[in-house]
Design a protein around this motif. Structure first.
Motif, PDB file in Angstrom:
ATOM      1  N   LEU A 114       0.859  -1.178   0.000  1.00 46.30           N
ATOM      2  CA  LEU A 114       0.000   0.000   0.000  1.00 46.30           C
ATOM      3  C   LEU A 114       0.890   1.222   0.000  1.00 46.30           C
ATOM      4  O   LEU A 114       1.668   1.433   0.933  1.00 46.30           O
ATOM      5  N   ASN A 115       0.790   2.033  -1.048  1.00 46.30           N
ATOM      6  CA  ASN A 115       1.685   3.178  -1.205  1.00 46.30           C
ATOM      7  C   ASN A 115       1.600   4.163  -0.049  1.00 46.30           C
ATOM      8  O   ASN A 115       2.580   4.846   0.261  1.00 46.30           O
ATOM      9  N   TYR A 116       0.456   4.271   0.596  1.00 48.25           N
ATOM     10  CA  TYR A 116       0.279   5.262   1.650  1.00 48.25           C
ATOM     11  C   TYR A 116       0.900   4.829   2.977  1.00 48.25           C
ATOM     12  O   TYR A 116       1.098   5.657   3.862  1.00 48.25           O
ATOM     13  N   ALA A 117       1.204   3.534   3.122  1.00 42.91           N
ATOM     14  CA  ALA A 117       1.699   3.022   4.398  1.00 42.91           C
ATOM     15  C   ALA A 117       3.214   2.887   4.435  1.00 42.91           C
ATOM     16  O   ALA A 117       3.828   3.104   5.481  1.00 42.91           O
ATOM     17  N   ALA A 118       3.811   2.491   3.324  1.00 42.75           N
ATOM     18  CA  ALA A 118       5.256   2.263   3.295  1.00 42.75           C
ATOM     19  C   ALA A 118       5.850   2.838   2.014  1.00 42.75           C
ATOM     20  O   ALA A 118       5.172   2.918   0.985  1.00 42.75           O
ATOM     21  N   LEU A 119       7.099   3.235   2.095  1.00 40.07           N
ATOM     22  CA  LEU A 119       7.841   3.731   0.937  1.00 40.07           C
ATOM     23  C   LEU A 119       8.725   2.604   0.429  1.00 40.07           C
ATOM     24  O   LEU A 119       9.126   1.725   1.187  1.00 40.07           O
ATOM     25  N   HIS A 120       9.028   2.627  -0.849  1.00 38.17           N
ATOM     26  CA  HIS A 120       9.851   1.562  -1.405  1.00 38.17           C
ATOM     27  C   HIS A 120      11.053   2.119  -2.160  1.00 38.17           C
ATOM     28  O   HIS A 120      11.068   3.265  -2.598  1.00 38.17           O
ATOM     29  N   SER A 121      12.045   1.281  -2.306  1.00 33.90           N
ATOM     30  CA  SER A 121      13.293   1.626  -2.960  1.00 33.90           C
ATOM     31  C   SER A 121      13.946   0.320  -3.409  1.00 33.90           C
ATOM     32  O   SER A 121      13.351  -0.747  -3.329  1.00 33.90           O
ATOM     33  N   ARG A 122      15.161   0.432  -3.863  1.00 36.13           N
ATOM     34  CA  ARG A 122      15.969  -0.760  -4.119  1.00 36.13           C
ATOM     35  C   ARG A 122      17.430  -0.364  -4.023  1.00 36.13           C
ATOM     36  O   ARG A 122      17.789   0.811  -4.192  1.00 36.13           O
ATOM     37  N   THR A 123      18.262  -1.344  -3.777  1.00 34.36           N
ATOM     38  CA  THR A 123      19.697  -1.092  -3.796  1.00 34.36           C
ATOM     39  C   THR A 123      20.175  -1.125  -5.245  1.00 34.36           C
ATOM     40  O   THR A 123      19.516  -1.700  -6.122  1.00 34.36           O
ATOM     41  N   GLY A 124      21.316  -0.492  -5.523  1.00 34.31           N
ATOM     42  CA  GLY A 124      21.895  -0.563  -6.858  1.00 34.31           C
ATOM     43  C   GLY A 124      22.267  -1.998  -7.193  1.00 34.31           C
ATOM     44  O   GLY A 124      22.435  -2.845  -6.297  1.00 34.31           O
ATOM     45  N   TYR A 125      22.394  -2.277  -8.473  1.00 39.56           N
ATOM     46  CA  TYR A 125      22.669  -3.670  -8.836  1.00 39.56           C
ATOM     47  C   TYR A 125      23.511  -3.777 -10.096  1.00 39.56           C
ATOM     48  O   TYR A 125      23.673  -2.827 -10.858  1.00 39.56           O
ATOM     49  N   VAL A 126      24.049  -4.991 -10.275  1.00 40.48           N
ATOM     50  CA  VAL A 126      24.821  -5.357 -11.456  1.00 40.48           C
ATOM     51  C   VAL A 126      24.071  -6.471 -12.165  1.00 40.48           C
ATOM     52  O   VAL A 126      23.697  -7.469 -11.538  1.00 40.48           O
ATOM     53  N   ASP A 127      23.849  -6.307 -13.460  1.00 39.65           N
ATOM     54  CA  ASP A 127      23.145  -7.317 -14.239  1.00 39.65           C
ATOM     55  C   ASP A 127      24.082  -8.421 -14.703  1.00 39.65           C
ATOM     56  O   ASP A 127      25.293  -8.228 -14.820  1.00 39.65           O
ATOM     57  N   HIS A 128      23.488  -9.573 -15.005  1.00 43.50           N
ATOM     58  CA  HIS A 128      24.229 -10.601 -15.732  1.00 43.50           C
ATOM     59  C   HIS A 128      24.545 -10.077 -17.133  1.00 43.50           C
ATOM     60  O   HIS A 128      23.786  -9.274 -17.693  1.00 43.50           O
ATOM     61  N   PRO A 129      25.635 -10.501 -17.729  1.00 41.50           N
ATOM     62  CA  PRO A 129      25.982  -9.990 -19.066  1.00 41.50           C
ATOM     63  C   PRO A 129      25.014 -10.419 -20.158  1.00 41.50           C
ATOM     64  O   PRO A 129      24.844  -9.709 -21.147  1.00 41.50           O
ATOM     65  N   GLN A 130      24.348 -11.574 -19.978  1.00 46.75           N
ATOM     66  CA  GLN A 130      23.402 -12.031 -21.002  1.00 46.75           C
ATOM     67  C   GLN A 130      22.097 -11.226 -20.901  1.00 46.75           C
ATOM     68  O   GLN A 130      21.502 -11.149 -19.815  1.00 46.75           O
ATOM     69  N   PRO A 131      21.632 -10.623 -22.000  1.00 50.81           N
ATOM     70  CA  PRO A 131      20.413  -9.810 -21.956  1.00 50.81           C
ATOM     71  C   PRO A 131      19.211 -10.560 -21.389  1.00 50.81           C
ATOM     72  O   PRO A 131      18.394  -9.969 -20.670  1.00 50.81           O
ATOM     73  N   GLU A 132      19.098 -11.839 -21.694  1.00 51.56           N
ATOM     74  CA  GLU A 132      17.931 -12.608 -21.240  1.00 51.56           C
ATOM     75  C   GLU A 132      17.965 -12.900 -19.742  1.00 51.56           C
ATOM     76  O   GLU A 132      16.980 -13.367 -19.171  1.00 51.56           O
ATOM     77  N   ARG A 133      19.096 -12.600 -19.089  1.00 51.14           N
ATOM     78  CA  ARG A 133      19.213 -12.842 -17.652  1.00 51.14           C
ATOM     79  C   ARG A 133      19.163 -11.545 -16.844  1.00 51.14           C
ATOM     80  O   ARG A 133      19.423 -11.542 -15.640  1.00 51.14           O
ATOM     81  N   ARG A 134      18.834 -10.427 -17.512  1.00 51.55           N
ATOM     82  CA  ARG A 134      18.728  -9.163 -16.787  1.00 51.55           C
ATOM     83  C   ARG A 134      17.729  -9.253 -15.635  1.00 51.55           C
ATOM     84  O   ARG A 134      16.729  -9.958 -15.715  1.00 51.55           O
ATOM     85  N   ARG A 135      18.012  -8.501 -14.571  1.00 47.10           N
ATOM     86  CA  ARG A 135      17.035  -8.379 -13.487  1.00 47.10           C
ATOM     87  C   ARG A 135      15.731  -7.873 -14.089  1.00 47.10           C
ATOM     88  O   ARG A 135      15.708  -6.850 -14.774  1.00 47.10           O
ATOM     89  N   HIS A 136      14.639  -8.573 -13.800  1.00 47.28           N
ATOM     90  CA  HIS A 136      13.380  -8.259 -14.461  1.00 47.28           C
ATOM     91  C   HIS A 136      12.225  -8.455 -13.487  1.00 47.28           C
ATOM     92  O   HIS A 136      11.952  -9.572 -13.042  1.00 47.28           O
ATOM     93  N   LEU A 137      11.584  -7.356 -13.143  1.00 43.58           N
ATOM     94  CA  LEU A 137      10.384  -7.395 -12.314  1.00 43.58           C
ATOM     95  C   LEU A 137       9.205  -6.918 -13.137  1.00 43.58           C
ATOM     96  O   LEU A 137       9.336  -6.020 -13.978  1.00 43.58           O
TER      97      LEU A 137
END
Length: 357
Positions: free
Chosen positions: A283-306
């Motif tokens: 719920l956007n009104y109750a908690a704030l969200h973020s993420r830490t920086g990251y390094v992707d796998h070199p293969q495009p198909e293995r990129r971090r994907h949400l």
């Protein structure tokens, strides 16, 4: 409705600390075999039916075994800690399209999916589509690998499904808006009222096709005893580049910076390393969200994907007038969607690489 700037801390289940919450797994809902089987059955049927994402409803894909799951997600968002992580989907076994179908069905039962850009896309992607950094002109926060400041999205509910994690980093971070406010109130009660001021937010940076440059909103709403947060310091500060936006006062700058600083204070956030198949409801009104920086796998198909859903969820929550992204119907396009929107699940799950590059 009454809105009061009080000097007493806000109490309740939404006032949690990450270092305390992370000692247990109470915030993780592990699917039972029956729940997982039902979601997989509904996902297969959804893919076969191939409905229009703009018109499909929860009644088309009814829950039986998953009623308790749905009730717990709703309870935690509406009156609990503000979020829940659902774990147990075997997305590696059945692929992205069926995973997205399951995610969308779950979303239908918790609210109404709404457009996330002027194209009207109801399912969007958090994935680095270029090597831009957050400081680059036109870069969208969802399409870069940088650490993000804590912020709110343009909906009642924001949900994320992990298809693939990063090679390194990329943890999802949440922090209680209530706890951050309470800490600021303790340190600098003189600055707390500034969080109730109305600020200009950079709409153009959130959506390159936005019809206006900015919209306005306070950071804090406290109405009839209900506390809500809408935060994102980078969008307030970047809006200052526009000629017609009033300049922030020194107290406002100090209050915003302190709110952001406290949100990152050790012990307040909770970090979670997404596993493939994890689904986070927030719920956007109750908690704030973020993420830490990251390094992707070199293969495009293995990129971090949400995958990301924005939901309108009407629970009768009282809010200060003009709170949040009120310029549109909670994220809906302001006119006919621009060309390029994808409204079939197999199309929607494919990354729109031309967005935010």
């Amino acid at each position: 409705m009454t809105s009061i700037v009080g000097r007493e801390p806000i109490s309740g289940p939404s006032a949690w600390r990450g270092d305390e919450l992370s000692k247990s797994a109470e915030w993780i809902y592990v699917l039972s075999d029956a729940e997982r089987a039902e979601l997989e059955d509904l996902g297969r049927r959804f893919v076969a039916d191939d409905p229009d994402l703009r018109t499909v409803t929860a009644t088309d894909y009814r829950f039986d075994a998953c009623r308790a799951l749905n009730d717990e997600c709703a309870r935690q968002m509406d009156t609990g800690r503000g979020f829940v992580l659902v774990r147990g989907l075997r997305t590696k076994e059945y692929g992205d399209v069926m995973a997205a179908a399951i995610f969308f069905v779950m979303g239908l039962h918790l609210g109404r999916p709404i457009g996330q850009n002027q194209r009207g896309d109801l399912l969007d992607h958090v994935i680095a589509t270029s090597d831009k950094t957050l400081s680059d002109e036109g870069a969208l926060p969802s399409r870069v690998r940088d650490r993000l400041p804590f912020h709110s999205d343009s909906s009642d509910v924001v949900a994320l499904m992990c298809l693939r994690g990063a090679k390194e980093g990329g943890a999802s971070s949440l922090v209680s808006g209530t706890t951050v406010y309470n800490e600021l109130l303790l340190r600098r009660p003189d600055l707390a009222p500034r969080l109730f001021d109305s600020y200009h937010w950079d709409w153009r940076r959130q959506d390159p096709d936005s019809p206006e440059l900015t919209y306005t909103s306070p950071i804090i709403s406290y109405v009839d005893g209900v506390f809500s947060t809408y935060a994102g310091s980078s969008m307030v500060f970047s809006a200052q580049q526009y000629a017609d936006v009033p300049k922030l006062t020194p107290d406002q700058v100090e209050a915003i910076n302190l709110f952001d600083e406290i949100s990152q204070h050790h012990g307040l956030p909770i970090d979670m390393d997404f596993q493939p198949g994890d689904v986070q409801w927030l719920l956007n009104y109750a908690a704030l969200h973020s993420r830490t920086g990251y390094v992707d796998h070199p293969q495009p198909e293995r990129r971090r994907h949400l995958l990301r859903l924005w939901l309108k969820r009407d629970v009768g929550r009282p809010l200060t007038p003009g709170f949040g992204k009120h310029v549109v119907e909670m994220g809906e396009p302001t006119g006919p969607p621009l060309a390029g929107g994808r409204f079939r699940i197999a199309d929607a799950v494919t990354v729109n690489d031309d967005w935010g590059v």
